[in-house]
Design a protein around this motif. Structure first.
Motif, short mmCIF file in Angstrom:
data_model
loop_
_atom_site.label_atom_id
_atom_site.label_comp_id
_atom_site.label_asym_id
_atom_site.label_seq_id
_atom_site.Cartn_x
_atom_site.Cartn_y
_atom_site.Cartn_z
N PRO A 144 23.88 84.89 46.72
CA PRO A 144 25.11 84.16 45.79
C PRO A 144 24.43 82.41 45.84
N GLN A 145 24.69 82.09 44.72
CA GLN A 145 24.01 80.50 44.75
C GLN A 145 25.11 79.65 45.58
N GLU A 146 26.41 79.83 45.52
CA GLU A 146 27.25 79.13 46.17
C GLU A 146 28.44 80.08 46.91
N ILE A 147 28.95 79.52 47.99
CA ILE A 147 29.96 80.37 48.72
C ILE A 147 31.41 79.68 48.34
N TYR A 148 31.96 80.36 47.41
CA TYR A 148 33.46 79.91 47.03
C TYR A 148 34.42 80.59 47.86
N SER A 149 34.33 81.79 48.00
CA SER A 149 35.48 82.57 48.72
C SER A 149 34.84 83.49 49.85
N ILE B 290 14.39 88.40 49.60
CA ILE B 290 15.45 87.93 49.17
C ILE B 290 15.34 86.50 48.63
N ASN B 291 15.52 86.39 47.13
CA ASN B 291 15.58 85.17 46.26
C ASN B 291 16.93 84.31 46.71
N VAL B 292 16.77 83.30 46.64
CA VAL B 292 17.78 82.37 47.41
C VAL B 292 17.93 81.04 46.06
N PRO B 293 18.80 81.25 45.36
CA PRO B 293 18.99 80.05 44.22
C PRO B 293 19.99 78.90 45.01
N PHE B 294 19.50 77.75 44.94
CA PHE B 294 20.12 76.55 45.36
C PHE B 294 20.40 75.35 44.38
N TRP C 189 31.06 87.53 52.47
CA TRP C 189 31.17 88.89 52.79
C TRP C 189 29.63 89.58 52.21
N TYR C 190 29.79 89.35 50.70
CA TYR C 190 28.60 89.66 49.98
C TYR C 190 27.17 89.22 50.55
N ASN C 191 27.29 87.76 50.81
CA ASN C 191 26.13 87.21 51.45
C ASN C 191 25.65 87.70 52.47
N ASP C 192 26.48 88.00 53.48
CA ASP C 192 25.93 88.61 54.80
C ASP C 192 25.70 89.79 54.73
N THR D 291 27.10 77.42 54.42
CA THR D 291 27.25 78.47 55.31
C THR D 291 26.63 79.74 55.11
N GLY D 292 26.44 80.02 53.61
CA GLY D 292 25.51 81.21 53.37
C GLY D 292 24.32 81.28 54.12
N ILE D 293 23.65 80.17 54.21
CA ILE D 293 22.20 80.08 54.90
C ILE D 293 22.48 80.13 56.40
N GLN D 294 23.23 79.30 56.95
CA GLN D 294 23.57 79.48 58.28
C GLN D 294 23.90 80.97 58.92
N HIS D 295 24.66 81.76 57.91
CA HIS D 295 24.66 83.03 58.36
C HIS D 295 23.48 83.94 58.23
#
Ligand SMILES: Cc1ncc(C[n+]2csc(CCOP(=O)(O)OP(=O)(O)O)c2C)c(N)n1
Ligand SMILES: [Mg+2]
Length: 562
Positions: free
Chosen positions: A134-139, A167-171, A144-147, A6-10
């Motif tokens: 953030p590497q994963e969206i847990y909360s 923007i670096n994006v760890p997966f 909020w931080y991602n967006d 979802t972080g990447i969708q956003h």
């Protein structure tokens, strides 16, 4: 269906809502969630370009024309490093880009994992801002931080002095999971435009100083076309104690301006120089192409130098900077013009006379000039279509164009942010792709061979014509004082060769014409421009030694007793 992250969708949705319309995707596995999110977003056009260096320069060319950010998406490892040349150019050329690099999970960096290097802050020295998602969206806080980061990154790229942001994006795996787009609302943070102006007291002070100096020079660097600025500059250039010096890449044109800087400076004797030098220098725009004016102003320093730029960025290029004026150049001129009286002195007349004499000598020198880079450039500029875009590759191509007075309605671009020869063709391809207007790239042979992967692009624009001046190597080194006299010249500087672009053009199915004589040149040029929507290459094989000698004699001829 899109990526399940979802972080990447956003990320894709926020960039779209803030105005992003194009993403250049380079292949890889780690960046798969980004590829899915962008490619499956209904509002974002995605282009596939394999070579990351070319992809980044192509994006630069697009953003150069649109003045809007373009996103580039790469996988992890050296793929990300290959973006660096274009990012450095975008930084110094003030071009907005959103650089997205997929990365290995944070915990695996430096653990001998494949395609894994330290990517956080990887472009530190030539980037406007760097972020890591953030590497994963847990909360909700992670979301909020991602967006928030994505909005901030876009704002940084587009506000004030524009530029590239990273923007670096760890997966973590899995990378290819799909899901319905999340229904959660994406948070958008906008930053409103502001406009600074000069307080009355400051304006009064500037005007007092202005009147102290009998000779004023406005010198403009690289600028995007701006009719309003062109107009107010024409107004102020009516003052006889002021000269407005422009270059092609300033995209300013008027008979009141002096666009042939190198011609005038090279024709001055040491005694004349101080008469032509200004007391007050005013500069705006980015890099100036002319090496001669830099040397001239450092040798004949003005008593005051004001640099005008809204962001407050002010390089001390001529070592005489004493005032930074953080407003838009058009606002500065509009403010100072009505209150600067006086029209005394013959400073402008002096420049006008010399410029006119040089134009006559230029025409005289070029008449009956043998086949050479200079003669060929004259013919090329006559053939370039009106109202088109001219992309000038670095090295002598961009310098030869400066020797000719602009006589057509053209827009001009060159990668003068860092003056590299490594992405001129890819930039021109991106510019042509974005602008959709007839575009011509004039390039040297080394620069063309260096970036021949630019043709390895299924989105190669139909409206791009490439003219290669093939002088069998880096001809500029035959002209520069010092390099032209050492034994290392041919092998290590000029890197003399016998290659042509013929097979490269054939490999990528691009129409190719070869010319090595003056009497066939115009026919070759007409053939090149015959069809608007067919990309073409015209390679002109010019004599290396003669071309350099002819250029040296040209400047000697201008200097001879008038
Ligand atoms: C990436 C990069 N590498 C090296 C240089 C140094 N350099 C400047 S001009 C030039 C030669 C360019 O040759 P060519 O494109 O044929 O143009 P010409 O000098 O013949 O006009 C080189 C190697 C540079 N500017 N950028
Ligand atoms: Mg060359």
């Amino acid at each position: 269906m899109t990526t399940d992250k979802t972080g990447i969708q956003h990320l894709a949705d926020i960039l779209y809502k803030k105005g992003l319309r194009t993403a250049i995707l380079s292949p890889g596995s780690r960046n798969a969630p980004l590829v899915l999110a962008f490619n499956r977003h209904p509002g974002i056009e995605c282009l596939s370009i394999i070579d990351e260096r070319c992809a980044a320069f192509f994006a630069l060319g697009m953003a150069q024309q649109s003045r809007k950010p373009v996103a580039i998406v790469a996988t992890s490892g050296t793929a990300a490093l290959n973006y660096a040349p274009a990012i450095a150019e975008a930084y110094y050329q003030e071009i907005p880009m959103i650089v997205l690099t997929a990365d290995r999970p944070i915990e695996f960096i430096d653990q001998a994992e494949g395609q894994s290097i330290r990517q956080k802050g990887i472009y530190a020295n030539y980037i406007k801002a760097s972020f890591e998602l953030p590497q994963e969206i847990y909360s909700n806080d992670d979301q909020w931080y991602n967006d928030r980061i994505v909005s901030q990154a876009f704002n940084e790229a587009t506000i004030g002095r524009m530029g590239p942001v990273h923007i670096n994006v760890p997966f973590r795996e899995p990378l290819y999971q799909l899901a319905q787009p999340s229904s959660s609302i994406t948070k958008i943070i906008t930053r409103v435009e502001t406009r600074t102006s000069l307080p009355g007291t400051v304006l009064k002070n500037l005007t007092e100083i202005w009147h102290l100096f009998p000779r004023k020079m406005i010198l403009t660097g690289m600028l995007h076309p701006d009719m309003e600025l062109n107009h107010v500059l024409e107004n102020i250039s009516e003052k006889s104690d002021l000269v407005v010096l422009t270059e092609t890449a300033s995209n300013l044109s008027s008979d009141c301006f002096f666009p042939s800087i190198d011609r005038v400076i090279s024709s001055l004797s040491p005694t004349e120089s101080s008469n032509f030098a200004p007391d007050l220098l005013i500069t705006f725009g980015n890099q100036v192409i002319s090496k001669m004016i830099k040397a001239f102003l450092r040798k004949n320093p003005p008593k005051a130098h004001w640099h005008i730029e809204a962001s407050g960025y002010a390089p001390d290029t001529y070592q005489s900077l004493n005032k930074i004026i953080p407003v838009r150049p058009v606002d500065f001129i509009n403010a100072i013009l009505p209150i600067t009286k006086g029209n005394a002195g013959d400073y402008q007349q002096l420049w006008k006379q010399r410029d006119k004499l040089n134009e006559e000598k230029h025409q005289e020198y070029l008449t009956n000039l043998p086949f050479s880079d200079l003669k060929v450039m004259e013919q090329i500029l006559r053939a370039v279509p009106e109202f088109s875009n001219l992309q000038m590759a670095n090295s002598t191509s961009v310098r030869y164009v400066q020797l000719f007075k602009p006589f057509k309605q053209l827009s001009y671009n060159a990668n003068r942010g860092t003056s590299g020869i490594d992405g001129c063709t890819s930039t021109a391809a991106g510019a042509a792709y974005e602008s959709k207007i007839p575009t011509t790239l004039i390039t040297g042979d080394i620069a063309f061979l260096y970036d021949s992967n630019a043709l390895w692009n299924k989105h190669f624009p139909q409206n791009l014509k490439i003219i290669i001046l093939n002088n069998s190597g880096g001809g500029i080194f035959r002209f520069i004082e010092g390099s032209s006299d050492i034994e290392e010249l041919e092998e290590f500087l000029e890197t003399r060769h016998n290659f042509t672009a013929k097979h490269i053009a054939k490999n990528f199915n691009i129409d190719y014409t070869f010319c090595d004589k003056l009497n066939t040149l115009n026919d070759c040029l007409s053939h090149l421009y015959e069809k608007d929507q067919v990309p073409g290459i015209l390679e002109i094989k010019t004599p290396a030694v003669e071309s350099a000698d002819i250029l040296k004699s040209y400047f000697k001829f201008l200097k001879e007793e008038q």
